[in-house]
Design a protein around this motif. Structure first.
Motif, PDB file in Angstrom:
ATOM      1  N   PRO A  49       0.715  -0.983   0.047  1.00 51.12           N
ATOM      2  CA  PRO A  49       0.015  -0.189  -0.459  1.00 51.12           C
ATOM      3  C   PRO A  49       0.495   1.125  -0.045  1.00 51.12           C
ATOM      4  CG  PRO A  49      -0.940  -1.389   1.648  1.00 51.12           C
ATOM      5  CD  PRO A  49       0.419  -1.933   0.605  1.00 51.12           C
ATOM      6  N   SER A  50       1.553   1.079   0.314  1.00 50.05           N
ATOM      7  CA  SER A  50       2.754   2.109   0.582  1.00 50.05           C
ATOM      8  C   SER A  50       3.296   2.797  -0.919  1.00 50.05           C
ATOM      9  CB  SER A  50       4.008   2.388   1.751  1.00 50.05           C
ATOM     10  OG  SER A  50       4.794   1.474   1.492  1.00 50.05           O
ATOM     11  N   ARG A  51       3.039   2.224  -1.986  1.00 48.95           N
ATOM     12  CA  ARG A  51       4.156   2.359  -3.130  1.00 48.95           C
ATOM     13  C   ARG A  51       2.304   2.134  -4.148  1.00 48.95           C
ATOM     14  NH1 ARG A  51       8.468  -2.067  -4.889  1.00 48.95           N
ATOM     15  NH2 ARG A  51       8.598  -0.372  -6.126  1.00 48.95           N
ATOM     16  N   ASP A  52       1.103   1.726  -3.330  1.00 52.38           N
ATOM     17  CA  ASP A  52       0.347   2.408  -4.374  1.00 52.38           C
ATOM     18  C   ASP A  52      -0.270   3.722  -4.401  1.00 52.38           C
ATOM     19  OD1 ASP A  52      -2.574   1.928  -5.988  1.00 52.38           O
ATOM     20  OD2 ASP A  52      -2.904   0.080  -4.451  1.00 52.38           O
ATOM     21  N   THR A  66       1.229   9.469  -1.772  1.00 55.56           N
ATOM     22  CA  THR A  66       1.635  10.544  -2.999  1.00 55.56           C
ATOM     23  C   THR A  66       2.116   9.577  -4.879  1.00 55.56           C
ATOM     24  OG1 THR A  66       2.914  12.597  -2.316  1.00 55.56           O
ATOM     25  CG2 THR A  66       1.018  12.519  -1.698  1.00 55.56           C
ATOM     26  N   ALA A  67       1.218  10.483  -5.409  1.00 51.99           N
ATOM     27  CA  ALA A  67       3.098  10.150  -6.713  1.00 51.99           C
ATOM     28  C   ALA A  67       4.399  10.492  -6.454  1.00 51.99           C
ATOM     29  CB  ALA A  67       2.157  10.662  -7.800  1.00 51.99           C
ATOM     30  N   GLU A  68       4.655  11.577  -5.249  1.00 51.20           N
ATOM     31  CA  GLU A  68       6.006  12.133  -5.829  1.00 51.20           C
ATOM     32  C   GLU A  68       6.526  10.739  -4.504  1.00 51.20           C
ATOM     33  OE1 GLU A  68       3.596  15.649  -6.644  1.00 51.20           O
ATOM     34  OE2 GLU A  68       2.792  13.871  -5.130  1.00 51.20           O
ATOM     35  N   ASP A  69       5.727  10.895  -3.795  1.00 47.79           N
ATOM     36  CA  ASP A  69       6.088   9.206  -2.651  1.00 47.79           C
ATOM     37  C   ASP A  69       6.484   7.541  -2.976  1.00 47.79           C
ATOM     38  OD1 ASP A  69       6.187  11.181  -0.303  1.00 47.79           O
ATOM     39  OD2 ASP A  69       5.061  11.299   0.550  1.00 47.79           O
ATOM     40  N   LYS A  70       5.172   7.316  -3.764  1.00 47.81           N
ATOM     41  CA  LYS A  70       5.809   7.007  -4.696  1.00 47.81           C
ATOM     42  C   LYS A  70       7.046   6.536  -5.725  1.00 47.81           C
ATOM     43  CE  LYS A  70       3.287   3.998  -8.151  1.00 47.81           C
ATOM     44  NZ  LYS A  70       4.212   2.872  -8.488  1.00 47.81           N
ATOM     45  N   ALA A  71       6.902   7.808  -5.983  1.00 48.02           N
ATOM     46  CA  ALA A  71       8.142   8.156  -7.328  1.00 48.02           C
ATOM     47  C   ALA A  71      10.225   7.694  -6.370  1.00 48.02           C
ATOM     48  CB  ALA A  71       8.342   8.607  -8.357  1.00 48.02           C
ATOM     49  N   LEU A  72       9.658   8.052  -5.386  1.00 46.55           N
ATOM     50  CA  LEU A  72      10.887   8.577  -4.191  1.00 46.55           C
ATOM     51  C   LEU A  72      11.255   6.210  -3.964  1.00 46.55           C
ATOM     52  CD1 LEU A  72      10.504  11.304  -2.401  1.00 46.55           C
ATOM     53  CD2 LEU A  72      11.994  11.190  -4.216  1.00 46.55           C
ATOM     54  N   ASP A  74       9.831   4.192  -5.219  1.00 46.46           N
ATOM     55  CA  ASP A  74       9.786   2.913  -6.459  1.00 46.46           C
ATOM     56  C   ASP A  74      12.237   3.473  -6.361  1.00 46.46           C
ATOM     57  OD1 ASP A  74       7.493   2.099  -6.115  1.00 46.46           O
ATOM     58  OD2 ASP A  74       7.186   3.291  -7.744  1.00 46.46           O
ATOM     59  N   ALA A  75      11.847   4.073  -6.589  1.00 50.59           N
ATOM     60  CA  ALA A  75      13.538   5.090  -6.902  1.00 50.59           C
ATOM     61  C   ALA A  75      14.655   4.765  -5.757  1.00 50.59           C
ATOM     62  CB  ALA A  75      14.417   6.276  -6.801  1.00 50.59           C
ATOM     63  N   PHE A  76      14.361   3.929  -4.846  1.00 52.32           N
ATOM     64  CA  PHE A  76      15.210   3.582  -3.295  1.00 52.32           C
ATOM     65  C   PHE A  76      14.895   1.836  -3.539  1.00 52.32           C
ATOM     66  CE2 PHE A  76      15.102   1.242   1.066  1.00 52.32           C
ATOM     67  CZ  PHE A  76      16.411   2.147   1.550  1.00 52.32           C
ATOM     68  N   GLU A  77      13.890   1.276  -3.880  1.00 53.71           N
ATOM     69  CA  GLU A  77      13.208  -0.006  -3.660  1.00 53.71           C
ATOM     70  C   GLU A  77      14.193  -1.072  -4.908  1.00 53.71           C
ATOM     71  OE1 GLU A  77      11.537  -2.705  -2.096  1.00 53.71           O
ATOM     72  OE2 GLU A  77      12.501  -1.589  -0.968  1.00 53.71           O
ATOM     73  N   ALA A  78      14.730   0.172  -5.945  1.00 53.77           N
ATOM     74  CA  ALA A  78      15.476   0.113  -7.589  1.00 53.77           C
ATOM     75  C   ALA A  78      16.657  -0.156  -7.085  1.00 53.77           C
ATOM     76  CB  ALA A  78      14.911   0.645  -8.856  1.00 53.77           C
ATOM     77  N   THR A  79      17.226   0.528  -5.729  1.00 53.25           N
ATOM     78  CA  THR A  79      19.181   0.524  -5.444  1.00 53.25           C
ATOM     79  C   THR A  79      19.012  -0.623  -5.328  1.00 53.25           C
ATOM     80  OG1 THR A  79      18.695   1.284  -3.477  1.00 53.25           O
ATOM     81  CG2 THR A  79      18.741   2.723  -5.259  1.00 53.25           C
ATOM     82  N   ASP A  80      20.283  -0.754  -4.495  1.00 56.39           N
ATOM     83  CA  ASP A  80      20.747  -2.195  -4.466  1.00 56.39           C
ATOM     84  C   ASP A  80      20.895  -2.095  -2.492  1.00 56.39           C
ATOM     85  OD1 ASP A  80      23.447  -1.096  -4.521  1.00 56.39           O
ATOM     86  OD2 ASP A  80      23.941  -2.628  -5.514  1.00 56.39           O
ATOM     87  N   ALA A  81      20.596  -1.014  -2.199  1.00 57.70           N
ATOM     88  CA  ALA A  81      20.691  -0.654  -0.360  1.00 57.70           C
ATOM     89  C   ALA A  81      20.597  -1.123   0.244  1.00 57.70           C
ATOM     90  CB  ALA A  81      20.455   0.818  -0.252  1.00 57.70           C
ATOM     91  N   LEU A  82      19.429  -1.851   0.145  1.00 55.84           N
ATOM     92  CA  LEU A  82      19.119  -3.269   1.350  1.00 55.84           C
ATOM     93  C   LEU A  82      19.657  -4.194   0.920  1.00 55.84           C
ATOM     94  CD1 LEU A  82      15.219  -2.372   1.635  1.00 55.84           C
ATOM     95  CD2 LEU A  82      16.789  -1.148   2.959  1.00 55.84           C
ATOM     96  N   GLU A  83      20.418  -4.663   0.433  1.00 55.69           N
ATOM     97  CA  GLU A  83      20.802  -5.855  -0.050  1.00 55.69           C
ATOM     98  C   GLU A  83      22.386  -5.979   1.280  1.00 55.69           C
ATOM     99  OE1 GLU A  83      19.625  -8.123  -1.364  1.00 55.69           O
ATOM    100  OE2 GLU A  83      18.390  -7.106  -2.856  1.00 55.69           O
ATOM    101  N   ALA A  84      22.559  -4.853   1.539  1.00 52.52           N
ATOM    102  CA  ALA A  84      23.960  -5.010   2.141  1.00 52.52           C
ATOM    103  C   ALA A  84      22.842  -4.802   4.076  1.00 52.52           C
ATOM    104  CB  ALA A  84      24.977  -4.117   2.192  1.00 52.52           C
ATOM    105  N   THR A  85      21.960  -5.477   4.485  1.00 56.55           N
ATOM    106  CA  THR A  85      21.359  -5.636   4.955  1.00 56.55           C
ATOM    107  C   THR A  85      21.979  -5.881   6.274  1.00 56.55           C
ATOM    108  OG1 THR A  85      19.210  -4.735   4.626  1.00 56.55           O
ATOM    109  CG2 THR A  85      19.171  -5.974   6.461  1.00 56.55           C
ATOM    110  N   LEU A  86      22.073  -5.266   7.445  1.00 63.62           N
ATOM    111  CA  LEU A  86      22.358  -6.070   8.491  1.00 63.62           C
ATOM    112  C   LEU A  86      22.260  -6.679   9.365  1.00 63.62           C
ATOM    113  CD1 LEU A  86      25.005  -2.850   9.700  1.00 63.62           C
ATOM    114  CD2 LEU A  86      25.354  -4.961   8.416  1.00 63.62           C
ATOM    115  N   ASN A  87      22.583  -7.970  10.259  1.00 63.15           N
ATOM    116  CA  ASN A  87      21.758  -9.008  11.326  1.00 63.15           C
ATOM    117  C   ASN A  87      21.829  -8.584  12.496  1.00 63.15           C
ATOM    118  OD1 ASN A  87      20.838 -10.617  12.306  1.00 63.15           O
ATOM    119  ND2 ASN A  87      22.076 -12.824  11.345  1.00 63.15           N
TER     120      ASN A  87
END
Length: 276
Positions: A49-52, A66-72, A74-87
């Motif tokens: 829902p946070s991207r809808d 909002t469309a602006e927040d969705k774009a932000l 979506d752009a973040f989720e398209a990166t690999d930033a969370l692939e380095a998530t710590l445990n």
């Protein structure tokens, strides 16, 4: 000493997109880098829902993404930033059960390991960010390791930011001997009762519909701050962000960008009180 690094704690059962990306972009613009950690090291999923932009929030009766927040997001989720998530479970020890056959020695070892973990976190990061969404209800709010992380920053006088259900973590983060919430006597905000669902509370990775939230966050925050503190719901106002150092708390997703601004103000301008 500042490290210009922030540790964002996220749920493995779903985070609300802009509640991370909103403050993240403000922190990064101020020169801070952000690392991500989840309880067991699994990448945090973004709640759909946070991207809808067509999703109508039941209590508010309007589209909240909002469309602006969705774009932000979506752009973040398209990166690999969370692939380095710590445990977090590999960073902090688990407190032993009282029934453990060697309880006293195990408890002593736990406290020593916890102290070392807290010191390392304080050496590495300037502040901690507790990201919201429904997921934190499952694996952050009553997570002993998350509490120990937060307690370390609290004892070290470092900034602690929390938004939406991430704020609930502060209710239960308390010294194991004193049993008193660290927000006792403080001014905080968080998800108000008017924003609570009647039904439909859901989590990523499960088909379980809890119905309403398992607790009313407003009530437990009001109880936790006690007679010398204050919960501020600010229902009817578009946003609610409260700074009562070391805490920066935000009510819900609509506050995400303002929350980021106040977080930066705390870190760069020494702001200790705002919003009340």
């Amino acid at each position: 000493m500042t490290t210009k690094r922030i540790l964002a704690v996220m749920s493995e059962f779903g985070y609300w997109g802009v509640e991370l990306v909103g403050p993240l972009r403000k922190l990064e613009a101020a020169g801070y880098s952000v690392d991500f950690v989840t309880p067991k090291g699994t990448r945090a999923p973004c709640l759909p829902p946070s991207r809808d932009t067509t999703y109508v929030d039941p209590p508010l009766g309007t589209c909240v993404t909002t469309a602006e927040d969705k774009a932000l997001v979506d752009a973040f989720e398209a990166t690999d930033a969370l692939e380095a998530t710590l445990n977090l479970s590999s960073m902090f020890p688990e407190r032993p059960y009282y029934s453990h056959p060697n309880f006293l020695r195990e408890l002593e070892a736990y406290y020593e390991a916890r102290k070392a973990a807290q010191e390392k976190a304080l050496e590495t990061y300037d502040a901690v960010l507790l990201v919201g969404g429904s997921g934190p209800i499952v694996d952050m709010v009553n997570n002993q390791r998350v509490h120990d992380l937060v307690l370390g920053f609290h004892a070290g006088g470092r900034a602690i930011g929390a938004i939406c259900y991430g704020v609930a973590t502060l209710v239960f983060a308390r010294d194991f001997n004193e049993r008193r919430s660290i927000i006792a006597g403080k001014h905080v905000t968080g998800h108000c009762i008017e924003y609570d669902y009647h039904d439909g509370t859901g989590f990523m990775g499960t088909d379980f519909n809890m119905g309403p939230p398992p607790y009313c966050l407003e009530h437990i925050l009001s109880d936790a701050v006690g007679p010398t503190g204050q919960y501020h719901g600010n229902f009817g106002k578009r946003t609610s962000v409260i700074v009562d150092y070391p805490f920066i708390t935000a009510r819900s997703l609509q506050c995400s960008h303002e929350f980021g601004d106040r977080f930066v103000d705390v870190l760069t301008k020494g702001v200790t009180r705002s919003g009340w």
